[in-house]
Design a protein around this motif. Structure first.
Motif, PDB file in Angstrom:
ATOM      1  N   LEU A   1       0.866  -1.181   0.000  1.00 37.77           N
ATOM      2  CA  LEU A   1       0.000   0.000   0.000  1.00 37.77           C
ATOM      3  C   LEU A   1       0.900   1.227   0.000  1.00 37.77           C
ATOM      4  CD1 LEU A   1      -3.051   0.466   2.385  1.00 37.77           C
ATOM      5  CD2 LEU A   1      -1.604   2.370   1.718  1.00 37.77           C
ATOM      6  N   GLN A   2       0.820   2.024  -1.061  1.00 36.34           N
ATOM      7  CA  GLN A   2       1.635   3.235  -1.185  1.00 36.34           C
ATOM      8  C   GLN A   2       0.803   4.441  -0.781  1.00 36.34           C
ATOM      9  OE1 GLN A   2       4.596   4.909  -4.637  1.00 36.34           O
ATOM     10  NE2 GLN A   2       2.483   4.552  -5.247  1.00 36.34           N
TER      11      GLN A   2
ATOM     12  N   ILE B   1      -6.638   1.648   3.761  1.00 38.91           N
ATOM     13  CA  ILE B   1      -6.909   0.283   3.297  1.00 38.91           C
ATOM     14  C   ILE B   1      -8.162   0.275   2.425  1.00 38.91           C
ATOM     15  CG2 ILE B   1      -7.509  -2.059   4.021  1.00 38.91           C
ATOM     16  CD1 ILE B   1      -5.812  -1.521   6.565  1.00 38.91           C
ATOM     17  N   LYS B   2      -9.191   0.996   2.859  1.00 40.51           N
ATOM     18  CA  LYS B   2     -10.416   1.100   2.054  1.00 40.51           C
ATOM     19  C   LYS B   2     -10.117   1.756   0.702  1.00 40.51           C
ATOM     20  CE  LYS B   2     -13.637   1.518   5.969  1.00 40.51           C
ATOM     21  NZ  LYS B   2     -14.576   2.445   6.661  1.00 40.51           N
ATOM     22  N   ALA B   3      -9.277   2.794   0.717  1.00 39.81           N
ATOM     23  CA  ALA B   3      -8.937   3.495  -0.517  1.00 39.81           C
ATOM     24  C   ALA B   3      -8.182   2.582  -1.477  1.00 39.81           C
ATOM     25  CB  ALA B   3      -8.099   4.736  -0.195  1.00 39.81           C
TER      26      ALA B   3
ATOM     27  N   GLU C   1      -5.322 -11.286  -2.624  1.00 38.16           N
ATOM     28  CA  GLU C   1      -4.305 -10.971  -1.617  1.00 38.16           C
ATOM     29  C   GLU C   1      -4.064  -9.464  -1.535  1.00 38.16           C
ATOM     30  OE1 GLU C   1      -1.709 -15.125  -1.997  1.00 38.16           O
ATOM     31  OE2 GLU C   1      -0.995 -13.290  -2.960  1.00 38.16           O
ATOM     32  N   ALA C   2      -4.130  -8.796  -2.691  1.00 38.70           N
ATOM     33  CA  ALA C   2      -3.900  -7.343  -2.714  1.00 38.70           C
ATOM     34  C   ALA C   2      -4.950  -6.585  -1.917  1.00 38.70           C
ATOM     35  CB  ALA C   2      -3.882  -6.856  -4.158  1.00 38.70           C
ATOM     36  N   TYR C   3      -6.142  -7.170  -1.771  1.00 37.84           N
ATOM     37  CA  TYR C   3      -7.196  -6.542  -0.977  1.00 37.84           C
ATOM     38  C   TYR C   3      -6.849  -6.532   0.515  1.00 37.84           C
ATOM     39  CZ  TYR C   3     -10.996  -5.353  -4.163  1.00 37.84           C
ATOM     40  OH  TYR C   3     -11.781  -4.730  -5.106  1.00 37.84           O
ATOM     41  N   ASN C   4      -5.857  -7.304   0.889  1.00 37.16           N
ATOM     42  CA  ASN C   4      -5.397  -7.339   2.283  1.00 37.16           C
ATOM     43  C   ASN C   4      -3.905  -7.026   2.301  1.00 37.16           C
ATOM     44  OD1 ASN C   4      -7.852  -8.298   3.845  1.00 37.16           O
ATOM     45  ND2 ASN C   4      -7.695  -9.881   2.264  1.00 37.16           N
TER      46      ASN C   4
ATOM     47  N   LYS D   1     -10.671   0.279  -3.066  1.00 44.68           N
ATOM     48  CA  LYS D   1     -11.462   0.996  -4.067  1.00 44.68           C
ATOM     49  C   LYS D   1     -10.678   1.143  -5.368  1.00 44.68           C
ATOM     50  CE  LYS D   1     -13.875   5.389  -4.829  1.00 44.68           C
ATOM     51  NZ  LYS D   1     -14.225   6.715  -4.227  1.00 44.68           N
ATOM     52  N   GLN D   2      -9.394   1.465  -5.254  1.00 42.07           N
ATOM     53  CA  GLN D   2      -8.559   1.623  -6.444  1.00 42.07           C
ATOM     54  C   GLN D   2      -8.374   0.301  -7.191  1.00 42.07           C
ATOM     55  OE1 GLN D   2      -6.635   4.196  -7.817  1.00 42.07           O
ATOM     56  NE2 GLN D   2      -7.037   5.877  -6.422  1.00 42.07           N
ATOM     57  N   LEU D   3      -8.420  -0.801  -6.463  1.00 42.30           N
ATOM     58  CA  LEU D   3      -8.199  -2.109  -7.077  1.00 42.30           C
ATOM     59  C   LEU D   3      -9.476  -2.731  -7.636  1.00 42.30           C
ATOM     60  CD1 LEU D   3      -5.798  -3.704  -4.419  1.00 42.30           C
ATOM     61  CD2 LEU D   3      -5.175  -2.867  -6.691  1.00 42.30           C
TER      62      LEU D   3
END
Length: 296
Positions: free
Chosen positions: A54-55, A93-95, A116-119, A98-100
């Motif tokens: 997460l950047q 994390i929510k943002a 996995e990217a969602y976490n 949303k982007q993904l």
């Protein structure tokens, strides 16, 4: 989101604004990793997973106007109150999710990786601006760690008090200038921070976390490695990244394309630097034009 100037919102197209002064944006390599088309050099060097990174920034503001910065420079001047670390972590994390969300319909995407990217489990606190301007940065890092994240913090070193307080997994101080004169010319600070940067380097030498000096090489401007030796010795980092300036974004308004060195030039500088200090070259990423040196 409150009272972000319209011009800044336009400049930050593709960013997800979080609260009053933070932002998230999935990086190029996260997207490439989701398609199994490559990974960030930080995965190659340090073992983090690009698709789970997460950047973000907790501070859409900066105290310098670096000549090589490819992000927008006209950021927030002040904020009307600071968001809490807990709020920023949860909303970042929510943002990210949303982007993904738009990637589910892409047939090239590895759906297992996308799940996995969602976490995310790694945060790069580096996106834009200077993160140490957020006054609760140390608590923010601890909140991410409490949620199982590794934490990479990238700073310009202008806030030594915060550098002393934070305890990330990995602490970067990014150097472009090698003395006070080049600091004023290349970093173009709002006020002279050279003494504070030197204090941050001294503090870095005493940190218990993993430490990295990143040297951004601008060809024809700061490409004499011997000029950085005393600063490196002062900081005594675990690693040094020698990385090319990239001719991208807003930096193209201030620098010519010729200022972007190719990888072979970065490697040549890294070899020269290695002979002057007690560090060995241990890895490189040609596509990112970066060489990694490790303390012997």
């Amino acid at each position: 989101m409150i009272n972000i100037p319209k011009k800044l919102l336009k400049d930050l197209k593709g960013y997800e604004i979080v609260g009053r002064h933070s932002a998230v944006k999935p990086c190029f390599w996260l997207k490439r990793s989701l398609k199994n088309k490559g990974v960030c050099y930080k995965q190659k060097f340090y073992g983090i997973k690009s698709h789970r990174c997460l950047q973000m920034t907790p501070a859409l503001m900066c105290n310098q106007h670096c000549i090589h910065c490819w992000r927008p420079l006209e950021l927030l001047k002040e904020v009307e109150g600071w968001d809490s670390p807990e709020f920023i972590v949860e909303e970042s994390i929510k943002a990210q999710r949303k982007q993904l969300s738009g990637f589910w319909g892409n047939e090239e995407v590895d759906k297992k990786k996308l799940e996995e990217a969602y976490n995310p489990n790694q945060v790069a606190i580096s996106l834009i601006g200077e993160p140490t301007l957020y006054p609760y940065l140390d608590e923010l890092i601890e909140e991410y760690k409490r949620r199982g994240f590794t934490t990479f913090l990238v700073s310009n070193g202008t806030n030594p008090d915060m550098i002393e307080k934070v305890n990330p997994t990995q602490l970067y101080i990014s150097l472009t200038a090698y003395d006070e004169s080049s600091h004023m010319k290349l970093n173009r600070p709002i006020r002279n921070h050279w003494e504070k940067i030197n204090e941050s380097l001294r503090i870095m030498s005493q940190k218990n976390c993993r430490t990295v000096i990143r040297l951004t090489v601008i060809k024809g401007y700061n490409d004499k490695p011997e000029r950085f030796v005393s600063l490196i010795n002062k900081a005594s980092p675990d690693f040094i990244e020698v990385k090319a300036y990239m001719y991208l974004g807003y930096s193209r308004l201030r620098l010519p394309k010729e200022a972007m060195p190719d990888h072979d030039y970065v490697l040549e500088i890294s070899r020269s630097l290695s002979k002057m200090i007690d560090y060995d070259i241990v890895d490189e990423s040609r596509v990112s034009r970066v060489v990694l040196l490790r303390r012997k």
